[in-house]
Design a protein around this motif. Structure first.
Motif, PDB file in Angstrom:
ATOM      1  N   PRO A  65      48.234  51.739  51.450  1.00 26.46           N
ATOM      2  CA  PRO A  65      47.971  51.698  52.888  1.00 26.46           C
ATOM      3  C   PRO A  65      48.066  50.276  53.414  1.00 26.46           C
ATOM      4  O   PRO A  65      47.689  49.315  52.748  1.00 26.46           O
ATOM      5  CB  PRO A  65      46.531  52.240  52.987  1.00 26.46           C
ATOM      6  CG  PRO A  65      46.344  53.045  51.749  1.00 26.46           C
ATOM      7  CD  PRO A  65      47.163  52.360  50.697  1.00 26.46           C
ATOM      8  N   GLY A  66      48.572  50.138  54.613  1.00 28.89           N
ATOM      9  CA  GLY A  66      48.753  48.817  55.181  1.00 28.89           C
ATOM     10  C   GLY A  66      47.439  48.095  55.365  1.00 28.89           C
ATOM     11  O   GLY A  66      46.440  48.657  55.833  1.00 28.89           O
ATOM     12  N   GLY A  67      47.431  46.821  55.005  1.00 27.40           N
ATOM     13  CA  GLY A  67      46.238  46.003  55.166  1.00 27.40           C
ATOM     14  C   GLY A  67      45.229  46.141  54.071  1.00 27.40           C
ATOM     15  O   GLY A  67      44.172  45.512  54.112  1.00 27.40           O
ATOM     16  N   VAL A  68      45.470  46.973  53.063  1.00 22.19           N
ATOM     17  CA  VAL A  68      44.528  47.164  51.966  1.00 22.19           C
ATOM     18  C   VAL A  68      45.043  46.412  50.753  1.00 22.19           C
ATOM     19  O   VAL A  68      46.028  46.829  50.144  1.00 22.19           O
ATOM     20  CB  VAL A  68      44.349  48.658  51.636  1.00 22.19           C
ATOM     21  CG1 VAL A  68      43.343  48.826  50.500  1.00 22.19           C
ATOM     22  CG2 VAL A  68      43.866  49.408  52.868  1.00 22.19           C
ATOM     23  N   PRO A  69      44.442  45.282  50.379  1.00 24.92           N
ATOM     24  CA  PRO A  69      44.936  44.536  49.217  1.00 24.92           C
ATOM     25  C   PRO A  69      44.665  45.281  47.930  1.00 24.92           C
ATOM     26  O   PRO A  69      43.732  46.071  47.833  1.00 24.92           O
ATOM     27  CB  PRO A  69      44.158  43.215  49.288  1.00 24.92           C
ATOM     28  CG  PRO A  69      42.909  43.552  50.035  1.00 24.92           C
ATOM     29  CD  PRO A  69      43.291  44.624  51.006  1.00 24.92           C
ATOM     30  N   LEU A  70      45.513  45.002  46.940  1.00 26.52           N
ATOM     31  CA  LEU A  70      45.365  45.678  45.650  1.00 26.52           C
ATOM     32  C   LEU A  70      44.062  45.305  44.969  1.00 26.52           C
ATOM     33  O   LEU A  70      43.469  46.118  44.257  1.00 26.52           O
ATOM     34  CB  LEU A  70      46.552  45.320  44.753  1.00 26.52           C
ATOM     35  CG  LEU A  70      46.577  45.947  43.355  1.00 26.52           C
ATOM     36  CD1 LEU A  70      46.652  47.459  43.451  1.00 26.52           C
ATOM     37  CD2 LEU A  70      47.740  45.402  42.545  1.00 26.52           C
ATOM     38  N   SER A  71      43.576  44.074  45.186  1.00 26.83           N
ATOM     39  CA  SER A  71      42.358  43.628  44.515  1.00 26.83           C
ATOM     40  C   SER A  71      41.125  44.397  44.957  1.00 26.83           C
ATOM     41  O   SER A  71      40.115  44.402  44.249  1.00 26.83           O
ATOM     42  CB  SER A  71      42.144  42.130  44.766  1.00 26.83           C
ATOM     43  OG  SER A  71      42.055  41.869  46.161  1.00 26.83           O
ATOM     44  N   SER A  72      41.161  45.050  46.134  1.00 25.42           N
ATOM     45  CA  SER A  72      40.012  45.813  46.608  1.00 25.42           C
ATOM     46  C   SER A  72      40.155  47.305  46.350  1.00 25.42           C
ATOM     47  O   SER A  72      39.303  48.084  46.798  1.00 25.42           O
ATOM     48  CB  SER A  72      39.823  45.580  48.121  1.00 25.42           C
ATOM     49  OG  SER A  72      40.955  46.036  48.845  1.00 25.42           O
ATOM     50  N   ASP A  73      41.182  47.711  45.651  1.00 23.96           N
ATOM     51  CA  ASP A  73      41.384  49.128  45.369  1.00 23.96           C
ATOM     52  C   ASP A  73      40.417  49.571  44.270  1.00 23.96           C
ATOM     53  O   ASP A  73      40.352  48.955  43.206  1.00 23.96           O
ATOM     54  CB  ASP A  73      42.818  49.377  44.919  1.00 23.96           C
ATOM     55  CG  ASP A  73      43.195  50.840  45.022  1.00 23.96           C
ATOM     56  OD1 ASP A  73      42.547  51.659  44.339  1.00 23.96           O
ATOM     57  OD2 ASP A  73      44.126  51.166  45.777  1.00 23.96           O
ATOM     58  N   PRO A  74      39.645  50.644  44.492  1.00 27.46           N
ATOM     59  CA  PRO A  74      38.688  51.092  43.459  1.00 27.46           C
ATOM     60  C   PRO A  74      39.360  51.521  42.159  1.00 27.46           C
ATOM     61  O   PRO A  74      38.757  51.416  41.086  1.00 27.46           O
ATOM     62  CB  PRO A  74      37.970  52.271  44.133  1.00 27.46           C
ATOM     63  CG  PRO A  74      38.174  52.062  45.602  1.00 27.46           C
ATOM     64  CD  PRO A  74      39.508  51.413  45.732  1.00 27.46           C
ATOM     65  N   MET A  75      40.605  52.001  42.235  1.00 25.66           N
ATOM     66  CA  MET A  75      41.279  52.437  41.019  1.00 25.66           C
ATOM     67  C   MET A  75      41.599  51.275  40.088  1.00 25.66           C
ATOM     68  O   MET A  75      41.887  51.482  38.916  1.00 25.66           O
ATOM     69  CB  MET A  75      42.569  53.185  41.372  1.00 25.66           C
ATOM     70  CG  MET A  75      42.374  54.415  42.231  1.00 25.66           C
ATOM     71  SD  MET A  75      41.185  55.584  41.518  1.00 25.66           S
ATOM     72  CE  MET A  75      42.059  56.093  40.048  1.00 25.66           C
ATOM     73  N   LEU A  76      41.542  50.054  40.627  1.00 27.91           N
ATOM     74  CA  LEU A  76      41.785  48.891  39.782  1.00 27.91           C
ATOM     75  C   LEU A  76      40.691  48.742  38.727  1.00 27.91           C
ATOM     76  O   LEU A  76      40.930  48.198  37.645  1.00 27.91           O
ATOM     77  CB  LEU A  76      41.874  47.630  40.644  1.00 27.91           C
ATOM     78  CG  LEU A  76      42.321  46.344  39.948  1.00 27.91           C
ATOM     79  CD1 LEU A  76      43.728  46.504  39.388  1.00 27.91           C
ATOM     80  CD2 LEU A  76      42.257  45.165  40.912  1.00 27.91           C
ATOM     81  N   LEU A  77      39.491  49.240  39.022  1.00 29.18           N
ATOM     82  CA  LEU A  77      38.409  49.193  38.031  1.00 29.18           C
ATOM     83  C   LEU A  77      38.753  50.053  36.818  1.00 29.18           C
ATOM     84  O   LEU A  77      38.462  49.668  35.676  1.00 29.18           O
ATOM     85  CB  LEU A  77      37.105  49.663  38.674  1.00 29.18           C
ATOM     86  CG  LEU A  77      36.552  48.797  39.808  1.00 29.18           C
ATOM     87  CD1 LEU A  77      35.293  49.434  40.390  1.00 29.18           C
ATOM     88  CD2 LEU A  77      36.239  47.392  39.297  1.00 29.18           C
ATOM     89  N   PHE A  78      39.359  51.209  37.053  1.00 24.73           N
ATOM     90  CA  PHE A  78      39.772  52.057  35.938  1.00 24.73           C
ATOM     91  C   PHE A  78      40.850  51.374  35.100  1.00 24.73           C
ATOM     92  O   PHE A  78      40.847  51.469  33.871  1.00 24.73           O
ATOM     93  CB  PHE A  78      40.296  53.398  36.466  1.00 24.73           C
ATOM     94  CG  PHE A  78      39.221  54.311  36.983  1.00 24.73           C
ATOM     95  CD1 PHE A  78      38.643  55.251  36.153  1.00 24.73           C
ATOM     96  CD2 PHE A  78      38.798  54.238  38.293  1.00 24.73           C
ATOM     97  CE1 PHE A  78      37.651  56.101  36.609  1.00 24.73           C
ATOM     98  CE2 PHE A  78      37.805  55.082  38.774  1.00 24.73           C
ATOM     99  CZ  PHE A  78      37.230  56.011  37.929  1.00 24.73           C
ATOM    100  N   VAL A  79      41.766  50.676  35.777  1.00 30.23           N
ATOM    101  CA  VAL A  79      42.826  49.984  35.043  1.00 30.23           C
ATOM    102  C   VAL A  79      42.246  48.881  34.169  1.00 30.23           C
ATOM    103  O   VAL A  79      42.600  48.754  32.983  1.00 30.23           O
ATOM    104  CB  VAL A  79      43.861  49.414  36.034  1.00 30.23           C
ATOM    105  CG1 VAL A  79      44.905  48.588  35.308  1.00 30.23           C
ATOM    106  CG2 VAL A  79      44.543  50.547  36.799  1.00 30.23           C
ATOM    107  N   LEU A  80      41.344  48.078  34.718  1.00 30.30           N
ATOM    108  CA  LEU A  80      40.754  46.980  33.947  1.00 30.30           C
ATOM    109  C   LEU A  80      39.900  47.505  32.802  1.00 30.30           C
ATOM    110  O   LEU A  80      39.951  46.980  31.680  1.00 30.30           O
ATOM    111  CB  LEU A  80      39.927  46.090  34.870  1.00 30.30           C
ATOM    112  CG  LEU A  80      40.707  45.343  35.963  1.00 30.30           C
ATOM    113  CD1 LEU A  80      39.757  44.543  36.837  1.00 30.30           C
ATOM    114  CD2 LEU A  80      41.758  44.442  35.348  1.00 30.30           C
ATOM    115  N   ALA A  81      39.101  48.549  33.073  1.00 33.13           N
ATOM    116  CA  ALA A  81      38.270  49.124  32.013  1.00 33.13           C
ATOM    117  C   ALA A  81      39.130  49.727  30.911  1.00 33.13           C
ATOM    118  O   ALA A  81      38.836  49.572  29.714  1.00 33.13           O
ATOM    119  CB  ALA A  81      37.329  50.177  32.594  1.00 33.13           C
TER     120      ALA A  81
END
Length: 289
Positions: free
Chosen positions: A76-92
């Motif tokens: 979505p426009g204006g939503v940076p990747l660093s604030s995406d909740p799914m990034l927590l699953f990727v890092l974990a």
């Protein structure tokens, strides 16, 4: 000639005796390396299977996170990747997979280096978990404020991020609440404000409704339209008017025992894996020495 032979420093018979003595000395100074006991082999196989299980779980978590990121392409426009909740699953998933892979290969290949890396990573994760638990206990008020800010952010970006929308809907539907303090908090959203254009103006999400199905089998996503323009009594007959801030706090207090038990089980699993890796490392070191 006999006198010259007698003056020689050693004979062939003496050389044989010296060889026997050297062989005895070699047996004393260079013993056979110890062999692993059946228990040590069993621990090694268990360590491999233990880490293999967590490797599969980590890969599954990583796959869910990557799928969640790709499912929203383009983001979505204006939503940076660093604030995406799914990034927590990727890092974990990445962290769990990397550590478990080191444990698997270390037990399978008898690698002291990989086993030491695995032990260090497990100890670091365990220390961070204990430190985080202590900080949560000491800063409970700040935690409540952080949760309130998070809920307010979710309300403001409800229509912009599918993950936040799903999270808000699940919280409101499960806890039977609406908004942060009350259902009136949805006036701060640009899409549900009464001055906003569109059919959602002056309304609330369908997850706030008391009867989403309305005696049918298909959810009525328009059940919250126009609720903000009604009075408190009329709105209370259609949607849940209580806020989710207090409801979420009460739910967390009720689940404190289950959360503590889950954290203890996680630490116990990490401790079991570390003890098995430590035993394998000690056996490998003894054999190599």
């Amino acid at each position: 000639q006999a006198s010259r032979l007698a003056e020689l420093p050693y004979s062939s018979f003496d050389n044989d005796e010296d060889d026997d003595t050297a062989e005895q000395d070699r047996g004393v100074w260079y013993p056979d390396p110890p062999k692993l006991s059946p228990f040590s082999h069993c621990v090694r196989y268990l360590a491999f299977l233990w880490n293999l299980l967590f490797l599969l779980l980590g890969l599954l978590t990583l796959a869910v996170g990557v799928w969640g990121l790709l499912a929203k392409s383009p983001l979505p426009g204006g939503v940076p990747l660093s604030s995406d909740p799914m990034l927590l699953f990727v890092l974990a998933g990445l962290g769990t997979s990397a550590v478990s892979l080191a444990g698997c290969l270390g037990a399978f290949r008898a690698s002291p280096c990989l086993l030491r890396f695995f032990l260090g990573a497990v100890l670091a994760f365990g220390g961070l978990e204990v430190l985080g638990g202590l900080l949560l206990l000491l800063a409970r008020r700040r935690l409540r404020d952080a949760l309130r800010d998070l809920l307010l952010l979710c309300l403001l970006r409800y229509q912009e991020d599918p993950d936040l929308q799903f999270l808000v809907d699940e919280v409101q539907r499960s806890l039977q609440c609406c908004g942060l303090e009350s259902y009136r908090d949805w006036e701060s959203n640009l899409y549900f404000n009464c001055s906003a254009p569109g059919v959602q103006a002056c309304g609330v999400p369908a997850s706030c409704c008391q009867d989403l199905l309305q005696n049918g089998s298909v959810p009525n996503i328009q059940c919250g339209f126009g609720v903000l323009g009604l009075g408190a009594a009329a709105a209370g007959a259609v949607v849940h008017t209580g806020g989710c801030g207090a409801a979420l706090g009460a739910w967390l207090r009720g689940q404190a025992g289950a959360i503590a038990a889950g954290a203890a089980v996680l630490l116990l699993l990490e401790a079991v894996g570390a003890l098995m890796a430590l035993r394998v490392l000690r056996d490998i070191t003894a054999v190599r020495v």
